[in-house]
Structures are given as structure tokens and as C-alpha cells.
Design a protein around this motif. Structure first.
Motif, PDB file in Angstrom:
ATOM      1  N   PHE A  14       0.812  -1.212   0.000  1.00 43.42           N
ATOM      2  CA  PHE A  14       0.000   0.000   0.000  1.00 43.42           C
ATOM      3  C   PHE A  14       0.846   1.263   0.000  1.00 43.42           C
ATOM      4  N   ALA A  15       2.040   1.185   0.504  1.00 42.66           N
ATOM      5  CA  ALA A  15       2.939   2.339   0.423  1.00 42.66           C
ATOM      6  C   ALA A  15       3.217   2.688  -1.043  1.00 42.66           C
ATOM      7  N   VAL A  16       3.411   1.646  -1.871  1.00 43.08           N
ATOM      8  CA  VAL A  16       3.636   1.862  -3.305  1.00 43.08           C
ATOM      9  C   VAL A  16       2.412   2.512  -3.949  1.00 43.08           C
ATOM     10  N   VAL A 143     -10.946  -9.477   3.261  1.00 35.02           N
ATOM     11  CA  VAL A 143     -10.869  -9.123   4.682  1.00 35.02           C
ATOM     12  C   VAL A 143     -10.893 -10.365   5.559  1.00 35.02           C
ATOM     13  N   ILE A 144     -11.736 -11.353   5.213  1.00 35.53           N
ATOM     14  CA  ILE A 144     -11.788 -12.557   6.062  1.00 35.53           C
ATOM     15  C   ILE A 144     -10.481 -13.344   5.958  1.00 35.53           C
ATOM     16  N   VAL A 145      -9.809 -13.257   4.806  1.00 36.11           N
ATOM     17  CA  VAL A 145      -8.503 -13.911   4.680  1.00 36.11           C
ATOM     18  C   VAL A 145      -7.460 -13.171   5.514  1.00 36.11           C
ATOM     19  N   LEU A 146      -7.449 -11.836   5.407  1.00 33.68           N
ATOM     20  CA  LEU A 146      -6.519 -11.042   6.221  1.00 33.68           C
ATOM     21  C   LEU A 146      -6.767 -11.277   7.708  1.00 33.68           C
ATOM     22  N   GLN A 147      -8.034 -11.355   8.082  1.00 33.88           N
ATOM     23  CA  GLN A 147      -8.390 -11.570   9.486  1.00 33.88           C
ATOM     24  C   GLN A 147      -7.887 -12.927   9.970  1.00 33.88           C
ATOM     25  N   ARG A 148      -8.154 -13.949   9.168  1.00 31.14           N
ATOM     26  CA  ARG A 148      -7.825 -15.323   9.568  1.00 31.14           C
ATOM     27  C   ARG A 148      -6.326 -15.567   9.645  1.00 31.14           C
ATOM     28  N   PHE A 149      -5.576 -15.004   8.691  1.00 31.29           N
ATOM     29  CA  PHE A 149      -4.161 -15.347   8.574  1.00 31.29           C
ATOM     30  C   PHE A 149      -3.201 -14.265   9.070  1.00 31.29           C
ATOM     31  N   ILE A 150      -3.722 -13.060   9.382  1.00 32.34           N
ATOM     32  CA  ILE A 150      -2.841 -12.003   9.906  1.00 32.34           C
ATOM     33  C   ILE A 150      -3.368 -11.441  11.225  1.00 32.34           C
ATOM     34  N   PHE A 151      -4.549 -10.814  11.172  1.00 36.90           N
ATOM     35  CA  PHE A 151      -4.978  -9.975  12.283  1.00 36.90           C
ATOM     36  C   PHE A 151      -5.502 -10.747  13.484  1.00 36.90           C
ATOM     37  N   ASP A 152      -5.956 -11.980  13.299  1.00 37.09           N
ATOM     38  CA  ASP A 152      -6.340 -12.799  14.455  1.00 37.09           C
ATOM     39  C   ASP A 152      -5.150 -13.015  15.384  1.00 37.09           C
ATOM     40  N   SER A 153      -3.960 -13.103  14.807  1.00 36.97           N
ATOM     41  CA  SER A 153      -2.742 -13.332  15.602  1.00 36.97           C
ATOM     42  C   SER A 153      -2.421 -12.154  16.512  1.00 36.97           C
ATOM     43  N   TYR A 154      -2.907 -10.954  16.138  1.00 35.83           N
ATOM     44  CA  TYR A 154      -2.638  -9.759  16.928  1.00 35.83           C
ATOM     45  C   TYR A 154      -3.847  -9.330  17.758  1.00 35.83           C
ATOM     46  N   GLY A 155      -4.896 -10.148  17.749  1.00 35.30           N
ATOM     47  CA  GLY A 155      -6.085  -9.834  18.536  1.00 35.30           C
ATOM     48  C   GLY A 155      -6.897  -8.675  17.988  1.00 35.30           C
ATOM     49  N   VAL A 156      -6.718  -8.358  16.704  1.00 39.74           N
ATOM     50  CA  VAL A 156      -7.468  -7.262  16.078  1.00 39.74           C
ATOM     51  C   VAL A 156      -8.856  -7.765  15.709  1.00 39.74           C
ATOM     52  N   PRO A 157      -9.934  -7.090  16.135  1.00 42.45           N
ATOM     53  CA  PRO A 157     -11.286  -7.544  15.796  1.00 42.45           C
ATOM     54  C   PRO A 157     -11.594  -7.386  14.309  1.00 42.45           C
ATOM     55  N   PHE A 158     -12.575  -8.143  13.843  1.00 43.16           N
ATOM     56  CA  PHE A 158     -12.932  -8.135  12.427  1.00 43.16           C
ATOM     57  C   PHE A 158     -13.306  -6.738  11.946  1.00 43.16           C
ATOM     58  N   TRP A 159     -14.109  -6.012  12.731  1.00 46.52           N
ATOM     59  CA  TRP A 159     -14.560  -4.690  12.297  1.00 46.52           C
ATOM     60  C   TRP A 159     -13.384  -3.746  12.084  1.00 46.52           C
ATOM     61  N   ALA A 160     -12.331  -3.899  12.913  1.00 44.68           N
ATOM     62  CA  ALA A 160     -11.155  -3.035  12.766  1.00 44.68           C
ATOM     63  C   ALA A 160     -10.385  -3.372  11.487  1.00 44.68           C
ATOM     64  N   THR A 161     -10.344  -4.663  11.134  1.00 47.67           N
ATOM     65  CA  THR A 161      -9.695  -5.078   9.888  1.00 47.67           C
ATOM     66  C   THR A 161     -10.412  -4.478   8.683  1.00 47.67           C
ATOM     67  N   VAL A 162     -11.731  -4.442   8.743  1.00 48.10           N
ATOM     68  CA  VAL A 162     -12.517  -3.834   7.667  1.00 48.10           C
ATOM     69  C   VAL A 162     -12.188  -2.347   7.551  1.00 48.10           C
ATOM     70  N   LEU A 163     -12.157  -1.657   8.684  1.00 49.68           N
ATOM     71  CA  LEU A 163     -11.841  -0.221   8.678  1.00 49.68           C
ATOM     72  C   LEU A 163     -10.446   0.048   8.136  1.00 49.68           C
ATOM     73  N   ILE A 164      -9.483  -0.767   8.528  1.00 50.65           N
ATOM     74  CA  ILE A 164      -8.108  -0.600   8.049  1.00 50.65           C
ATOM     75  C   ILE A 164      -8.069  -0.750   6.523  1.00 50.65           C
ATOM     76  N   SER A 165      -8.751  -1.769   6.011  1.00 48.53           N
ATOM     77  CA  SER A 165      -8.764  -2.030   4.572  1.00 48.53           C
ATOM     78  C   SER A 165      -9.390  -0.867   3.809  1.00 48.53           C
ATOM     79  N   LEU A 166     -10.539  -0.393   4.285  1.00 50.16           N
ATOM     80  CA  LEU A 166     -11.207   0.724   3.619  1.00 50.16           C
ATOM     81  C   LEU A 166     -10.395   2.014   3.730  1.00 50.16           C
TER      82      LEU A 166
END
Length: 502
Positions: A14-16, A143-166
């Protein structure tokens, strides 16, 4: 695959995109640039970039996953793709010439000139609802893939993953709009195509297969059946249903959709726009063959290694959408995992960023009147456009949260099921406008017709086996929806002395 590595990759990716966004909007970030890229886009860039927009993460994950679904789908999706190809040709030869003759910014302006102001607002509203839901569904998948394989490991809730993506999507689209999207989508499509071929290579390598052996394995796998002629009434995969559905879903979801047509309208001439559509169609068909082949290889790999279809965390049911990420991220090496994330991220965000731009354009032009020169580029108009852009991001967030709570099937099924209901009235409106001469409509009654048609389709679909001797609807339901709308418009039509000029 380490979540930290995947997260680092995501940040770098996303930086690119953000750097590209600031570079492309540096000279101009006004509404003319945002809406139509000043009408000087290169057709070959648009054609290539549209591939990523049209395919999305649904094609990247859901289509391969459906190949080995318990319902026995195999390669039946390719029947639908062939229908898509016919639909793209109709768009290039019928709709694009109309849009260019009228020099439209929003394609729904045609409905205003042909049927009336309320009909125009109705058509634009149908697009806003349809595209918001469809794009939210597509983003939900990544988002569900990012949640399952990245953000679940950091305890980030699903709604926050959606907000980050948007928030990431908003960060590189809010300023440059379509001008930025054409460049970023070209880059993302390159990543998507590259990841498809590299994924095939890595899976073949894991199965000790050469590329020719891989295609022979796919052919003999039991997953490669394309055409389904059996049980016309009860088989939703029947070739006639898939072809018809593919044609009319494409006309509605592409030709009558501001998102993909906005890119076509950003070119200088109709010839360039048509070259774009024909080139895009050929590449689209070929790439879908490869996606289906990836699906067959995934199931061959899963069978050989004893991998079950992963279960959904919420429903506890097998979820074919998760098979590709499960194998790529947990069973292959680091490089294949990164390649998978590259392809998935590119496919899904290429679709969502484009949709947010189109939704903002449609609302600003169709409801706020920004197409008028005096309203187009003043400071207040640009500020309003920013607010609208944020507003649609919030709406998309709410749709994803709701969909996550109720969905229990593959996303590709959900998208086309909803499209059958929401896009059908657009088919009816444009068909009436194009093919019924010397008749107008009672403008105030058009919204009622466009609401009744999906409602009747819902009832017809729910009771089709009883009412129609066992018939089961599939994606061809969109044609029925359009036909009901068309008949409804005929019933409220009136003779007019004005000759239809469009």
C-alpha cells in the motif's frame, strides 16, 4: 507463514499505491480529473487494468474453491464466462456507441433524456445500491482472509480489519480518482496475472509435475467437465441457464454499471473504447481458464496431502473460499505464500478502489449535479466530493459487517444472487429506452415498477419448483427480472409524438 511477514508485505504494497496516487494527482486533483481522467486515458492501459477490476478476489479465491465443491460444480463456471464474453461484445457494439454519442459522464443521464427525471434518479439509485453491495461482498472476501491469517494473531477484531482495509483504499483514491485508478489498476492487474501463473508453477512443483503434465492431470482429475446438459429443470448449472445468465449479468453489471463504463468513457474516441473492450474480453476468457485450472490443481494437491476444506469460524461448515489461502499460506513455502497474498490483494483492491470512485462519481453527478461546468471544479464541489467519498466508505463498512453476520456460502454465489435482484431493473429500463419507439412512461410510476420487479422475482424464485414444474433458477433470474421490469414499463407507458433519438 508468519503473520508478521504477511503484514509487512501488506504495508509495503500500500505504500507503493499511495506514492503512485500522489504522483498522479500532483498536477491536478479537481473533479474533471477525478470523474473522467480528463478524457485522455490510453485504451491499452484501461483494457489491462479492467481485468483486475472485473476479476476481483472472488475470481481469485471463490472460483477455484468452487471447482471441487460438494455440489459438483467442476468447470461449470466457464459456461458463465462464455456468456460473459458474448455480453462484452454486445456492450462494445451497442452501448458504448450510445454513451459516446451523448458525451456522458454518468451513463444514467441517458435514462433522464429518454424516460424522465424520476426514472433517471431511479436508475442511478439502483446502481448505488447494487455496486455498494457487490463491492462490499468482494472486499469482504479479502478481509476474512486477512483476518484469519494475519490480524487474528494480533487480537485485532474483524470490524477493525474492515476499517483498516477501507482506510487504505481511501488513502490512495480520494485525491486523484479515476486518473489514479487507471494507473494503480494496471499495476495491480500485472500482479494478479503474475500471481496466477506463479501459483500454477508452485503447485505443479509441489506435485512434481511439469506444466504439460499438470494440464493432463487437470484433464483427468474429474474436475474438468465444462458443459452440463442434464436435468434442464432442476439443474442450476445447465448450459443454457449459465450462458443466458452470463450474457445478461455482464450487460447489467458491466454495460449498465458506472464503474466499468466510467473507464471506457475516459478515452478520447469510441474506437479506442471498443478496442479496449475487445482486448479485455479475450484476456478475460483466457485468464478464467487458468483460474479454474488452479482450482483443479488445488483439489488434487489437497487430496494427495490429506487437506480438508477449512471450516468457517462462525457457521462451522466447510468453506471452499478458504481452501486456496489455506494451502498457499500454510502448506506451501514462503515465496508462494507471498505470491498468493500479492494476487489476492491486487485482485480485490483493484475492484474496490474502482467501485468507490464510481460510486462517488455517480452520486456527485446524478444527485448533486456536478457535471455542470459551473459546479464541476469550484472548491466547495471538491470538498463535497471528499465527503461523499468518505460516506460511501462508511456504507461499505456497514454492509460488510452485516454480510459477515449472515453469510454461510461462497462469496461468488452471494454476489450473483444479489445481482440478479438488484441489477435486473436496469436491464428493463435500458431495454425499454433502446427498443420501444415513440412511447414514454409515466415517470412517477417507474420507481414502483423497479421495486415490484425484484419482489416478484424473489417470490418466483422461492416457489419455482412448485409453480414451474420443478424448475430451479440460477443466474438467468436476472433476465426474468429485466423482463418483468420491461413489461411493467410498457403497462405504464404512453404514446408520445417525439421521435426517439437514441
Amino acid at each position: 507463514m508468519s503473520p508478521a511477514i504477511l503484514l509487512s508485505f501488506l504495508i509495503g504494497y500500500f505504500a507503493v499505491l499511495i506514492i503512485i496516487a500522489f504522483a498522479t494527482s500532483k498536477k491536478s486533483s479537481d473533479n474533471s480529473t477525478f470523474f473522467l481522467a480528463n478524457r485522455n486515458s490510453k485504451w491499452y492501459l484501461v483494457a489491462f487494468g479492467m481485468i483486475g477490476t472485473a476479476l476481483s478476489g472472488v475470481t481469485f479465491i471463490s472460483v477455484p474453491g468452487e471447482v471441487g465443491a460438494p455440489s459438483g460444480n467442476q468447470f461449470q463456471y466457464f459456461q458463465f464466462v462464455l456468456g460473459n464474453a458474448i455480453g462484452f461484445i454486445i456492450i462494445a457494439t451497442v452501448l458504448l456507441p450510445l454513451y459516446y454519442r451523448m458525451r456522458l459522464t454518468s451513463i444514467y443521464s441517458y435514462i433522464e433524456q429518454r424516460l424522465g427525471h424520476i426514472s433517471y434518479k431511479t436508475a442511478a439509485s439502483i446502481f448505488l445500491i447494487s455496486r455498494t453491495i457487490g463491492s462490499a461482498f468482494r472486499l469482504y472476501l479479502v478481509v476474512i482472509v486477512l483476518q484469519r491469517f494475519i490480524f487474528d494473531s494480533y487480537g485485532v477484531p474483524f470490524w477493525a480489519t474492515v476499517l483498516i482495509s477501507l482506510g487504505l483504499i481511501w488513502s490512495y483514491t480520494f485525491k486523484g480518482g479515476l486518473k489514479t485508478i487507471i494507473i494503480t489498476d494496471t499495476l495491480q492487474t500485472f500482479f494478479l496475472v503474475l500471481s496466477v501463473f506463479l501459483t500454477i508453477y508452485f503447485i505443479c512443483n509441489s506435485l512434481d509435475l511439469s506444466i504439460p503434465q499438470a494440464f493432463e492431470t487437470v484433464k483427468n482429475s474429474g474436475y474438468a467437465k465444462i458443459f452440463f446438459y442434464e436435468d434442464f429443470l432442476s439443474n442450476g448449472f445447465h448450459v443454457s441457464k449459465a450462458l443466458l445468465g452470463g450474457i445478461f449479468v455482464t450487460i447489467a453489471m458491466t454495460g449498465l454499471d458506472q464503474d466499468l463504463m466510467q473507464k471506457n468513457l475516459s478515452m478520447g474516441t469510441i474506437k479506442e473504447a471498443q478496442k479496449n473492450m475487445f482486448t479485455f474480453t479475450g484476456v478475460f476468457v483466457i485468464l478464467n481458464i487458468f483460474f479454474l485450472s488452479v482450482g483443479a490443481l488445488l483439489y488434487v494437491y489437497a487430496t494427495k496431502n490429506g487437506i480438508e476444506i477449512p471450516l468457517d469460524h462462525i457457521t462451522g461448515k466447510p468453506r471452499t473460499d478458504f481452501l486456496f489461502p489455506e494451502i498457499a499460506l500454510n502448506h506451501l513455502a514462503t515465496i508462494p505464500a507471498i505470491v498468493f497474498m500479492l494476487g489476492l490483494t491486487a485482485a480485490t483492491f483493484a475492484t474496490t478502489d474502482s467501485a468507490l470512485t464510481a460510486l462517488t462519481t455517480s452520486f456527485c453527478v446524478d444527485f448533486l449535479g456536478m457535471a455542470k461546468k459551473e459546479n464541476l471544479n469550484n472548491k466547495n464541489a471538491v470538498k463535497t466530493r471528499h465527503i461523499v467519498h468518505v460516506g460511501f466508505s462508511i456504507v461499505m463498512f456497514l454492509v460488510i459487517i452485516l454480510f459477515n453476520a449472515v453469510n454461510d456460502e461462497s462469496v461468488v454465489k452471494g454476489i450473483f444472487k444479489v445481482a440478479s435482484y438488484t441489477y435486473g431493473p436496469l436491464l428493463g429500463l435500458y431495454s425499454f429506452g433502446l427498443f420501444v419507439k415513440n412511447r414514454g412512461v409515466h415517470d412517477r410510476l417507474v420507481p414502483i415498477v423497479c421495486l415490484l420487479s425484484p419482489a416478484l422475482c424473489y417470490l418466483l424464485n422461492a416457489y419455482s419448483t412448485t409453480l414451474l414444474g420443478g424448475y430451479v433458477f440460477s443466474v438467468e433470474l436476472i433476465l426474468v427480472n429485466g423482463l418483468i421490469t420491461f413489461v411493467g414499463l410498457l403497462l405504464i407507458s404512453k404514446k408520445t409524438d417525439l421521435q426517439t433519438r437514441f
